[in-house]
Design a protein around this motif. Structure first.
Motif, PDB file in Angstrom:
ATOM      1  N   CYS A   1     -19.832 -27.639 -17.789  1.00 50.40           N
ATOM      2  CA  CYS A   1     -19.871 -29.052 -17.423  1.00 50.40           C
ATOM      3  C   CYS A   1     -18.550 -29.790 -17.620  1.00 50.40           C
TER       4      CYS A   1
ATOM      5  N   ASN B   1     -22.711 -33.838 -12.588  1.00 50.80           N
ATOM      6  CA  ASN B   1     -23.126 -32.445 -12.693  1.00 50.80           C
ATOM      7  C   ASN B   1     -24.201 -32.370 -13.770  1.00 50.80           C
ATOM      8  N   TRP B   2     -24.366 -31.219 -14.428  1.00 49.86           N
ATOM      9  CA  TRP B   2     -25.258 -31.156 -15.590  1.00 49.86           C
ATOM     10  C   TRP B   2     -24.625 -30.268 -16.644  1.00 49.86           C
ATOM     11  N   ASP B   3     -25.171 -30.337 -17.853  1.00 48.28           N
ATOM     12  CA  ASP B   3     -24.594 -29.628 -18.992  1.00 48.28           C
ATOM     13  C   ASP B   3     -25.511 -28.490 -19.409  1.00 48.28           C
TER      14      ASP B   3
ATOM     15  N   SER C   1     -25.097 -34.711 -20.638  1.00 47.53           N
ATOM     16  CA  SER C   1     -24.456 -33.823 -21.596  1.00 47.53           C
ATOM     17  C   SER C   1     -25.400 -33.593 -22.771  1.00 47.53           C
TER      18      SER C   1
ATOM     19  N   ALA D   1     -21.915 -36.364 -16.535  1.00 46.50           N
ATOM     20  CA  ALA D   1     -22.974 -35.352 -16.659  1.00 46.50           C
ATOM     21  C   ALA D   1     -24.324 -36.048 -16.692  1.00 46.50           C
TER      22      ALA D   1
END
Length: 261
Positions: A57, A39-41, A78, A75
């Motif tokens: 996240c 995913n992403w932060d 992060s 991530a």
């Protein structure tokens, strides 16, 4: 070192979607045979409606650790600024255990000013944020040695960025994966600079997996082949809500399988 195999990742961008759709996309990616689900932060969408739906996240990574069984998770990346390094190390260790050793700690210095402004973090300067990352990485590594229970494995560290004086030096010292944003023209120079930083600290640069993001509509045999010739081994396709069309992953996975056979 044994020749690294090609791997395919997907970044399930946690924006403009209900969580149920995000969970289904992560499960579908695993079923398709992807190697890593990222995913992403961030705290707000990076595209589309600026105040659209968005989820955090690390809470999500804990859920993915239970909801998946094979893929690595992490991530991309992060933000170092948002959490105390010791806390982040403990969070990563915990998700590592929940996932039974499938976490990658992707980390970067941060760049999206809206996140900082809205959540009360000091934005500062790009150089200052990189200095903070340089201070944080040894603290994270030290905390991992002090935690009980310890991580299940040496948690792979992925560092994203291409700054030639600071970021690539940090990659040489701390990372197992380097995520580059360079294009075909500039990647060889960045890669050589990373190799020079590795030489300065006595490290074999082949021990660092090279990673890039690729467009889903790009032709794997063309762009993938060219990047692979330059040493890239991890290719990650982005997917945004609300629908998470993962069909482009099929051709990238098929290309991976042809090249790894």
């Amino acid at each position: 070192m044994t020749e690294q195999r090609i791997r395919i990742g997907v970044q399930i961008q946690p924006q403009h979607a209900d969580y149920a759709a995000i969970r289904r996309a992560a499960a579908e990616a695993e079923d398709l045979g992807v190697d890593i689900v990222f995913n992403w932060d961030h705290f707000y969408p990076l595209s589309g409606e600026p105040d659209g739906k968005h989820f955090e996240c690390w809470t999500m990574l804990g859920a993915w650790a239970e909801a998946t069984s094979r893929v690595e998770i992490g991530a991309l990346v992060s933000c170092n600024s948002y959490r105390n390094p010791e806390l982040l190390a403990d969070m990563a260790r915990t998700v590592d255990h929940i996932s039974e050793g499938r976490l990658i700690l992707g980390i970067g210095s941060g760049w999206f000013q809206k996140d900082y402004d809205q959540y009360g973090y000091e934005f500062g300067t790009a150089g200052g944020r990189l200095d903070d990352l340089a201070s944080a990485l040894p603290r994270i590594e030290q905390r991992w040695t002090a935690l009980n229970p310890a991580p299940t494995r040496q948690i792979p560290v992925l560092i994203g960025g291409g700054g030639e004086k600071k970021t690539l030096r940090l990659v040489a010292r701390h990372a197992q994966i380097w995520h580059s944003f360079a294009d075909l023209e500039t990647f060889p120079r960045k890669s050589q600079i990373l190799a020079d930083h590795c030489a300065a600290v006595g490290r074999d640069p082949s021990t660092i997996e090279k990673s890039v993001g690729v467009r889903g509509d790009a032709a794997p045999d063309e762009i993938g082949g060219q990047l692979a010739e330059l040493g890239v081994r991890l290719f990650t396709v982005g997917a945004s809500g609300p629908d998470y069309d993962l069909s482009p992953l099929r051709k990238w996975i098929a290309w991976r399988d042809r090249n790894n056979s």
